[in-house]
Design an enzyme around this catalytic site. Structure first.
Site, PDB file in Angstrom:
ATOM      1  N   CYS A 160      32.388 -25.526  28.954  1.00  0.00           N
ATOM      2  CA  CYS A 160      33.356 -26.422  28.311  1.00  0.00           C
ATOM      3  C   CYS A 160      33.886 -27.523  29.219  1.00  0.00           C
ATOM      4  O   CYS A 160      34.643 -28.385  28.769  1.00  0.00           O
ATOM      5  CB  CYS A 160      34.505 -25.612  27.751  1.00  0.00           C
ATOM      6  SG  CYS A 160      33.929 -24.170  26.860  1.00  0.00           S
ATOM      7  N   HIS A 293      43.736 -28.997  27.855  1.00  0.00           N
ATOM      8  CA  HIS A 293      42.532 -28.335  27.350  1.00  0.00           C
ATOM      9  C   HIS A 293      42.908 -27.663  26.026  1.00  0.00           C
ATOM     10  O   HIS A 293      42.210 -27.822  25.049  1.00  0.00           O
ATOM     11  CB  HIS A 293      42.027 -27.324  28.381  1.00  0.00           C
ATOM     12  CG  HIS A 293      40.719 -26.705  28.017  1.00  0.00           C
ATOM     13  ND1 HIS A 293      39.612 -27.454  27.702  1.00  0.00           N
ATOM     14  CD2 HIS A 293      40.334 -25.400  27.900  1.00  0.00           C
ATOM     15  CE1 HIS A 293      38.605 -26.640  27.415  1.00  0.00           C
ATOM     16  NE2 HIS A 293      39.008 -25.395  27.520  1.00  0.00           N
ATOM     17  N   HIS A 328      36.954 -27.499  19.200  1.00  0.00           N
ATOM     18  CA  HIS A 328      36.535 -27.456  20.600  1.00  0.00           C
ATOM     19  C   HIS A 328      35.058 -27.833  20.661  1.00  0.00           C
ATOM     20  O   HIS A 328      34.196 -27.083  20.212  1.00  0.00           O
ATOM     21  CB  HIS A 328      36.775 -26.064  21.171  1.00  0.00           C
ATOM     22  CG  HIS A 328      36.531 -25.976  22.645  1.00  0.00           C
ATOM     23  ND1 HIS A 328      36.084 -27.041  23.388  1.00  0.00           N
ATOM     24  CD2 HIS A 328      36.693 -24.955  23.524  1.00  0.00           C
ATOM     25  CE1 HIS A 328      35.962 -26.675  24.653  1.00  0.00           C
ATOM     26  NE2 HIS A 328      36.332 -25.419  24.761  1.00  0.00           N
TER      27      HIS A 328
END
Lengths: 397, 340
Positions: A160, A293, A328
């Site tokens: 990620c 995040h 995400h």
């Protein structure tokens, strides 16, 4: 290593829209792109941030006449890089010496996972067409070939944080005088593989995700691509380009706690932010806004909040997570949020969090409105599996 | 800038991990690809962990461990790993579980271990290393990306950088690649069979008598044989090296793909320049150039004798400069110059 690194253009495609304007409007209108998948074939009952176009439509958008069997990852990447090049005004000659860095977590998995099912069931498969685009490097090669970018290229796969790391590495390549101009970012398509992976970890929220809410239940997956054009000052001046923002700081650290989970105290996140602030030579009170995040999982938001508290204490700047808009997007997330950070600087606005009903008790509530503010410096965080923690700092020019 | 190589360790089809037996006897491969000759991992990795680790992790952890031990480094200041396909075994395992179970309830273990950066992440976890941690997955330049980044990190003042290349193969991945036409006949031993393995290095800024160094690295994509010649000439000129200074050519030659690139390079050196086709040892894979750098380092460092009949280059002694040339499917070309 005192060279400055400017951002002269960007391109973005996500569940919020096919270009920068559409993405910005969705943020402004508090309109998330999360819903039932139309194109991803899955049995899971989920909501996702899917780019609202079929592979055929994306192929047309990328101006690839009649091409088939190309991964969405590669298609999304090509569409976003084209916009970035156009916005920066890079011409064909400039592209020859330009580098490209792509961050992706699963590359062409969306195509190969379907073909692999056929292989397992003994059905006939065109192996070359189905699997040649599986590896992460394929999308990079596909993009550079279609753009005519001939300089150095690289592919980073750190889950990620992949595309945040391409921006960091791009800045390093410019500072060390190996490149004057580099297109950096990332792309990732939704796939059955990642969807079932996150589902098996039990960190998917079946409803809209709620980053930084006390009762958050997990994340929504998304897909997309975003790339930024990074340039040295000399290169930008020589071609009369315009700087939109500057990448002034970056830090990477490893949490070294668990293969997937973040340490409860956010040690890796803290180290990444601290390093980025040292490189940028900014103090905590100089950060105007944080694009966190903020995935919406219990673990990440706890860990990130504690790291932010440790760094900022009582001077906590306004912060938000835009993942409730886009989902995400894994390998693309760092690039997408870097674009949002630059937009916040350009528009002089704070970006909103969505779906926060009850703020967490360990940190002040996130910003929930798209509102005007003096935005000089933005911190953007990206954390991933393997303990990978990356932070970037963008500044107004 | 020079990147000094403090230590290196590799696992590949031949015996390279046990350095007392380094390439001593030819190990005839069994099966269709060049399966790595793995060491017993007990004594290197905690037995409780071994069971859970896929082969790419075990090979990487073991070679990283050996390289760090030889360099007497506890915690490197950066960990940078290149892998083209990453943790393909766990990827395939998880995908199979999804498809066969029709997206039912799944154990997350294989998924957790499937991401490319599991390798660098696991090493960091075992070493409790909080530092810079990067993973490159860029086809035939995965290892090259890593080395180029390592050089930047060294120039920024970081030291003792752990850099590695890792790839694993299994039967299912092999079958897919076979059907894609990616592999030659392993019985021919011409470097075209698919391989696997891990090669790790500890790089430093610290110069020392007798310590090999990577003098320079150059990469290019999609070039013609003519452009390749130009690129080699400028690479050598930039490093003030004459073709006659090169004591050994380590070539990624792969008889399966007769493309003229390796012939072109060979033609630019005197006929008596020894040449070794390193893929006969490690097989073809995305990070084969990592093994080439390992082998070159070993030759420079220990003046390793290569008496095996299957290798057989007549080495001028001592070997002081090695040029590595490799390309992946004529797309990713690499030069590396190793010196001592």
């Amino acid at each position: 290593m005192s060279k400055r690194v400017f951002i002269s253009g960007y391109g973005i495609i996500s569940a919020l829209g096919f270009d920068a304007g559409q993405n910005r409007n969705a943020l402004k209108n508090l309109k998330p792109g999360i819903g039932k998948p139309n194109f991803l074939k899955t049995r899971q009952e989920v909501v996702v941030g899917e780019v609202d176009a079929s592979n055929e439509q994306l192929t047309d958008m990328a101006a690839l006449n009649g091409a088939s069997n190309i991964s969405r990852t590669a298609l999304l990447g090509l569409i976003a890089t084209k916009e970035a090049i156009q916005m920066a005004g890079l011409n064909k000659d400039t592209l020859i010496g330009t580098g490209l860095l792509n961050g992706t977590s699963v590359g062409g998995m969306d195509i190969s996972e379907r073909a692999f099912g056929k292989v397992l069931n003994g059905q006939s498969v065109d192996y070359k067409a189905s699997f040649a685009g599986h590896d992460c490097g394929h999308s990079t090669q596909f993009i550079v070939e279609n753009l005519g970018v001939k300089g150095y290229n690289g592919t980073i796969s750190t889950a990620c944080s992949s595309s945040a790391n391409t921006l960091m590495h791009g800045a390093n390549l410019i500072k060390s005088s190996q490149l004057d101009c580099v297109i950096a970012g990332g792309t990732d398509a939704l796939s059955m593989f990642t969807l079932n992976g996150f589902n098996s970890l039990k960190i998917l929220d079946s409803e809209w995700c709620r980053p930084f809410d006390q009762n958050r239940m997990g994340l929504n997956l998304g897909e997309g691509a975003a790339f930024l054009v990074l340039e040295s000052e000399e290169h930008l001046k020589a071609r009369n380009g315009k700087a939109l923002a500057e990448l002034i700081g970056y830090g990477n650290a490893n949490d070294a706690y668990h293969q997937t989970a973040s340490s409860p105290d956010g040690k890796g996140a803290f180290n990444a932010i601290k390093t980025a602030m040292e490189v940028a030579a900014v103090k905590p009170e100089q950060i105007s806004y944080i694009n966190a995040h903020g995935t919406g999982t219990a673990n990440n938001d706890q860990s990130e909040s504690l790291a932010l508290q440790t760094i900022f204490g009582k001077n906590m700047p306004p912060y938000s997570s835009t993942k409730a808009f886009t989902g995400h997007t894994l390998g693309a997330a760092g690039g997408i949020e870097a674009v949002f950070s630059v937009m916040a600087i350009e528009q002089q606005v704070l970006l909103p969090s969505l779906n926060v009903k009850q703020p967490m008790d360990i940190i002040a509530a996130p910003n929930k409105e798209y509102k005007s503010a003096k935005v000089e410096t933005v911190l953007s965080n990206s954390f991933g599996f393997g303990g990978n923690c990356s932070s970037l700092i963008f500044a107004q020019v | 800038m020079r990147a000094y190589i403090k230590s290196t360790s590799a696992i590949c089809a031949q015996q390279t991990f046990d350095k007392s037996e380094y390439l001593a006897e030819y190990i005839a491969p069994e099966g269709q690809y060049l399966k790595a000759t793995e060491p017993p991992y007990r004594g290197i990795i905690d037995p409780k962990q071994i069971r859970r680790m896929s082969r790419i992790i075990k090979m990487s952890v073991a070679t990283a461990h050996q390289a760090l031990a030889e360099a007497e480094v506890q915690v490197p200041e950066a960990i940078i790993v290149g892998t083209g396909l990453g943790c393909i075994e766990d990827t395939i395992k998880f995908l199979k579980d999804i498809i066969e179970g029709e997206e039912g309830i799944l154990s997350p273990t294989a998924f957790i271990q499937s991401t490319h950066n599991t390798i660098a992440g696991q090493i960091a976890l075992l070493l409790q290393c909080p530092n810079y941690n990067f993973t490159y997955a860029n086809r035939g330049h995965s290892f090259e990306n890593s080395v180029i980044d390592a050089r930047i990190q060294l120039s920024e003042g970081k030291d003792n950088i752990l850099v590695g290349a890792a790839e694993e193969m299994n039967l299912q991945a092999f079958e897919i690649m076979y059907n894609m036409g990616c592999t030659g006949d392993r019985n021919k031993n011409d470097g075209s069979a698919l391989g696997e393995g891990a090669s790790f290095f500890v790089l430093t800024n610290e110069q020392k008598e007798g310590r090999p160094y990577l003098q320079d690295i150059s990469v290019s994509n999609h070039i013609t044989a003519e452009q390749l010649e130009k690129s080699l000439n400028s690479f050598l000129a930039k490093n003030k090296v004459d073709a006659s200074d090169v004591d050994l050519l380590l070539m990624g030659s792969n008889e399966f793909e007769k493309d003229g690139f390796y012939e072109k390079i060979a033609s630019l050196f005197a006929d008596n320049t020894p040449q070794l086709d390193f893929k006969k040892i490690c097989g073809e894979h995305f990070t084969a150039s990592g093994f080439a750098m390992h082998l070159g380092t070993m030759i420079l460092q220990d003046q390793v004798s290569l008496n095996n009949s299957y290798l057989a280059p007549q080495l001028k002694r001592p070997v002081r400069k090695i040029l590595i040339y490799n390309h992946y499917k004529a797309m990713n070309h690499t030069f590396m110059l190793l010196s001592i």
